[in-house]
Design a protein around this motif. Structure first.
Motif, PDB file in Angstrom:
ATOM      1  N   ASP A   1       0.725  -1.197   0.169  1.00 13.65           N
ATOM      2  CA  ASP A   1       0.068   0.046  -0.028  1.00 13.65           C
ATOM      3  C   ASP A   1       0.912   1.059  -0.108  1.00 13.65           C
ATOM      4  OD1 ASP A   1      -1.753   1.939   0.603  1.00 13.65           O
ATOM      5  OD2 ASP A   1      -2.799   1.062   2.282  1.00 13.65           O
ATOM      6  N   PRO A   2       0.575   2.154  -0.981  1.00 11.50           N
ATOM      7  CA  PRO A   2       1.721   3.159  -1.004  1.00 11.50           C
ATOM      8  C   PRO A   2       1.593   4.269   0.124  1.00 11.50           C
ATOM      9  CG  PRO A   2       0.014   3.422  -2.711  1.00 11.50           C
ATOM     10  CD  PRO A   2      -0.156   1.950  -2.058  1.00 11.50           C
ATOM     11  N   ARG A   3       0.398   4.065   0.686  1.00 10.98           N
ATOM     12  CA  ARG A   3       0.091   5.217   2.017  1.00 10.98           C
ATOM     13  C   ARG A   3       0.892   4.688   3.210  1.00 10.98           C
ATOM     14  NH1 ARG A   3      -4.490   5.235  -0.671  1.00 10.98           N
ATOM     15  NH2 ARG A   3      -5.650   6.970  -1.323  1.00 10.98           N
ATOM     16  N   LEU A   4       1.565   3.493   3.088  1.00 11.18           N
ATOM     17  CA  LEU A   4       2.326   3.043   4.088  1.00 11.18           C
ATOM     18  C   LEU A   4       3.796   3.069   4.059  1.00 11.18           C
ATOM     19  CD1 LEU A   4       0.603  -0.341   5.056  1.00 11.18           C
ATOM     20  CD2 LEU A   4       0.004   2.014   6.190  1.00 11.18           C
ATOM     21  N   MET A   5       4.132   3.730   2.926  1.00 20.12           N
ATOM     22  CA  MET A   5       5.397   4.282   2.804  1.00 20.12           C
ATOM     23  C   MET A   5       6.096   5.022   3.745  1.00 20.12           C
ATOM     24  SD  MET A   5       5.673   4.564  -1.416  1.00 20.12           S
ATOM     25  CE  MET A   5       7.296   5.411  -1.653  1.00 20.12           C
ATOM     26  N   PRO A   6       7.472   4.811   3.881  1.00 19.06           N
ATOM     27  CA  PRO A   6       8.013   5.852   5.010  1.00 19.06           C
ATOM     28  C   PRO A   6       7.663   7.274   4.698  1.00 19.06           C
ATOM     29  CG  PRO A   6       9.507   4.069   4.257  1.00 19.06           C
ATOM     30  CD  PRO A   6       8.456   3.934   3.551  1.00 19.06           C
TER      31      PRO A   6
ATOM     32  N   SER B   1      -3.429   8.456  -5.703  1.00 11.84           N
ATOM     33  CA  SER B   1      -4.314   7.994  -6.637  1.00 11.84           C
ATOM     34  C   SER B   1      -3.528   7.713  -8.238  1.00 11.84           C
ATOM     35  CB  SER B   1      -5.481   8.859  -7.257  1.00 11.84           C
ATOM     36  OG  SER B   1      -5.058  10.076  -7.802  1.00 11.84           O
ATOM     37  N   THR B   2      -2.296   8.338  -7.989  1.00 11.17           N
ATOM     38  CA  THR B   2      -1.480   8.238  -9.331  1.00 11.17           C
ATOM     39  C   THR B   2      -0.271   7.108  -9.109  1.00 11.17           C
ATOM     40  OG1 THR B   2       0.109   9.828  -8.477  1.00 11.17           O
ATOM     41  CG2 THR B   2      -1.678  10.660  -9.780  1.00 11.17           C
ATOM     42  N   ALA B   3      -0.369   6.441  -7.991  1.00 10.74           N
ATOM     43  CA  ALA B   3       0.711   5.355  -7.418  1.00 10.74           C
ATOM     44  C   ALA B   3       1.056   4.298  -8.960  1.00 10.74           C
ATOM     45  CB  ALA B   3       0.185   4.656  -6.403  1.00 10.74           C
ATOM     46  N   GLN B   4       2.313   4.390  -9.044  1.00  9.05           N
ATOM     47  CA  GLN B   4       2.761   3.191  -9.949  1.00  9.05           C
ATOM     48  C   GLN B   4       3.713   2.384  -9.326  1.00  9.05           C
ATOM     49  OE1 GLN B   4       4.209   5.120 -13.594  1.00  9.05           O
ATOM     50  NE2 GLN B   4       2.638   6.666 -13.512  1.00  9.05           N
ATOM     51  N   ARG B   5       3.675   1.095  -9.474  1.00  3.94           N
ATOM     52  CA  ARG B   5       4.391   0.112  -8.910  1.00  3.94           C
ATOM     53  C   ARG B   5       5.723   0.193  -9.437  1.00  3.94           C
ATOM     54  NH1 ARG B   5       4.941  -3.124  -4.511  1.00  3.94           N
ATOM     55  NH2 ARG B   5       2.867  -4.001  -4.609  1.00  3.94           N
TER      56      ARG B   5
ATOM     57  N   HIS C   1       8.746   1.232  -3.316  1.00  2.00           N
ATOM     58  CA  HIS C   1       7.943   0.307  -3.908  1.00  2.00           C
ATOM     59  C   HIS C   1       7.203   1.180  -4.859  1.00  2.00           C
ATOM     60  CE1 HIS C   1       8.904  -3.327  -1.680  1.00  2.00           C
ATOM     61  NE2 HIS C   1       9.384  -2.573  -0.509  1.00  2.00           N
ATOM     62  N   TRP C   2       6.843   2.354  -4.622  1.00  2.00           N
ATOM     63  CA  TRP C   2       5.806   3.172  -5.150  1.00  2.00           C
ATOM     64  C   TRP C   2       6.306   4.428  -5.843  1.00  2.00           C
ATOM     65  CZ3 TRP C   2       1.434   0.312  -6.393  1.00  2.00           C
ATOM     66  CH2 TRP C   2       0.757  -0.547  -5.525  1.00  2.00           C
ATOM     67  N   TYR C   3       5.846   4.770  -6.894  1.00  2.00           N
ATOM     68  CA  TYR C   3       6.164   6.097  -7.411  1.00  2.00           C
ATOM     69  C   TYR C   3       4.752   6.870  -7.522  1.00  2.00           C
ATOM     70  CZ  TYR C   3      10.874   4.363  -8.995  1.00  2.00           C
ATOM     71  OH  TYR C   3      11.915   3.862  -8.927  1.00  2.00           O
TER      72      TYR C   3
ATOM     73  N   ASP D   1      13.561  28.591  -3.846  1.00  2.40           N
ATOM     74  CA  ASP D   1      13.992  29.735  -4.315  1.00  2.40           C
ATOM     75  C   ASP D   1      12.884  30.792  -4.913  1.00  2.40           C
ATOM     76  OD1 ASP D   1      16.658  29.288  -4.223  1.00  2.40           O
ATOM     77  OD2 ASP D   1      16.752  28.078  -6.061  1.00  2.40           O
ATOM     78  N   CYS D   2      12.034  30.300  -5.520  1.00  2.00           N
ATOM     79  CA  CYS D   2      10.837  31.231  -6.297  1.00  2.00           C
ATOM     80  C   CYS D   2       9.529  30.828  -5.507  1.00  2.00           C
ATOM     81  CB  CYS D   2      10.698  30.871  -7.607  1.00  2.00           C
ATOM     82  SG  CYS D   2       9.999  29.267  -8.230  1.00  2.00           S
ATOM     83  N   GLN D   3       9.444  30.033  -4.695  1.00  2.00           N
ATOM     84  CA  GLN D   3       8.194  29.683  -3.898  1.00  2.00           C
ATOM     85  C   GLN D   3       6.897  29.011  -4.674  1.00  2.00           C
ATOM     86  OE1 GLN D   3       8.489  29.568  -0.657  1.00  2.00           O
ATOM     87  NE2 GLN D   3      10.431  30.279  -0.933  1.00  2.00           N
ATOM     88  N   GLU D   4       7.329  28.890  -6.012  1.00  2.00           N
ATOM     89  CA  GLU D   4       6.281  28.461  -7.020  1.00  2.00           C
ATOM     90  C   GLU D   4       6.214  27.112  -6.326  1.00  2.00           C
ATOM     91  OE1 GLU D   4       5.036  28.033 -11.461  1.00  2.00           O
ATOM     92  OE2 GLU D   4       6.694  29.200 -10.967  1.00  2.00           O
ATOM     93  N   VAL D   5       4.941  26.098  -6.509  1.00  2.00           N
ATOM     94  CA  VAL D   5       4.637  24.857  -6.240  1.00  2.00           C
ATOM     95  C   VAL D   5       4.902  23.818  -7.827  1.00  2.00           C
ATOM     96  CG1 VAL D   5       3.016  23.049  -5.472  1.00  2.00           C
ATOM     97  CG2 VAL D   5       3.428  25.436  -4.344  1.00  2.00           C
ATOM     98  N   PHE D   6       5.693  22.973  -7.665  1.00  2.00           N
ATOM     99  CA  PHE D   6       5.866  22.168  -8.801  1.00  2.00           C
ATOM    100  C   PHE D   6       5.257  20.663  -8.629  1.00  2.00           C
ATOM    101  CE2 PHE D   6       9.086  25.490  -9.178  1.00  2.00           C
ATOM    102  CZ  PHE D   6       8.813  26.031 -10.436  1.00  2.00           C
ATOM    103  N   ARG D   7       4.592  20.072  -9.662  1.00  2.00           N
ATOM    104  CA  ARG D   7       4.414  18.809  -9.547  1.00  2.00           C
ATOM    105  C   ARG D   7       5.438  18.024 -10.105  1.00  2.00           C
ATOM    106  NH1 ARG D   7      -0.237  15.934 -13.089  1.00  2.00           N
ATOM    107  NH2 ARG D   7       1.579  16.037 -14.453  1.00  2.00           N
ATOM    108  N   PHE D   8       6.007  16.941  -9.536  1.00  2.00           N
ATOM    109  CA  PHE D   8       6.938  15.872  -9.764  1.00  2.00           C
ATOM    110  C   PHE D   8       6.150  14.706  -9.988  1.00  2.00           C
ATOM    111  CE2 PHE D   8       9.642  19.024  -7.850  1.00  2.00           C
ATOM    112  CZ  PHE D   8      10.514  18.861  -8.611  1.00  2.00           C
ATOM    113  N   ASP D   9       5.786  14.470 -11.513  1.00  2.00           N
ATOM    114  CA  ASP D   9       5.163  13.270 -11.793  1.00  2.00           C
ATOM    115  C   ASP D   9       5.633  11.971 -11.505  1.00  2.00           C
ATOM    116  OD1 ASP D   9       4.123  11.265 -14.416  1.00  2.00           O
ATOM    117  OD2 ASP D   9       2.630  13.069 -13.906  1.00  2.00           O
TER     118      ASP D   9
END
Length: 66
Positions: free
Chosen positions: A8-13, A26-30, A44-46, A55-63
């Protein structure tokens, strides 16, 4: 028994996402742990993670596919 979130990805450290503002489970990939070089805990999951730039305080999504 779930070890480092292997079932379960919710149990990752939590230290895997220490700087994330939000993590989208919801985007979990094994992940293929046989291809990883880890010392303590395999990843175990991405997941999509939203992180604020220090630096710029903008929020970025790492896919998850990145």
């Amino acid at each position: 028994m779930d070890l480092f979130g292997d079932t379960d990805p919710r149990l990752m450290p939590p230290h895997f996402f220490w700087s994330a503002i939000r993590v989208d489970y919801s985007t979990a990939q094994r992940a293929d742990t046989s291809q990883q070089n880890f010392t303590v805990a395999p990843r175990h999951w991405y997941l999509d993670a939203y992180i604020r730039c220090c630096d710029c305080q903008e929020v970025f999504r790492f896919d998850a596919s990145e």
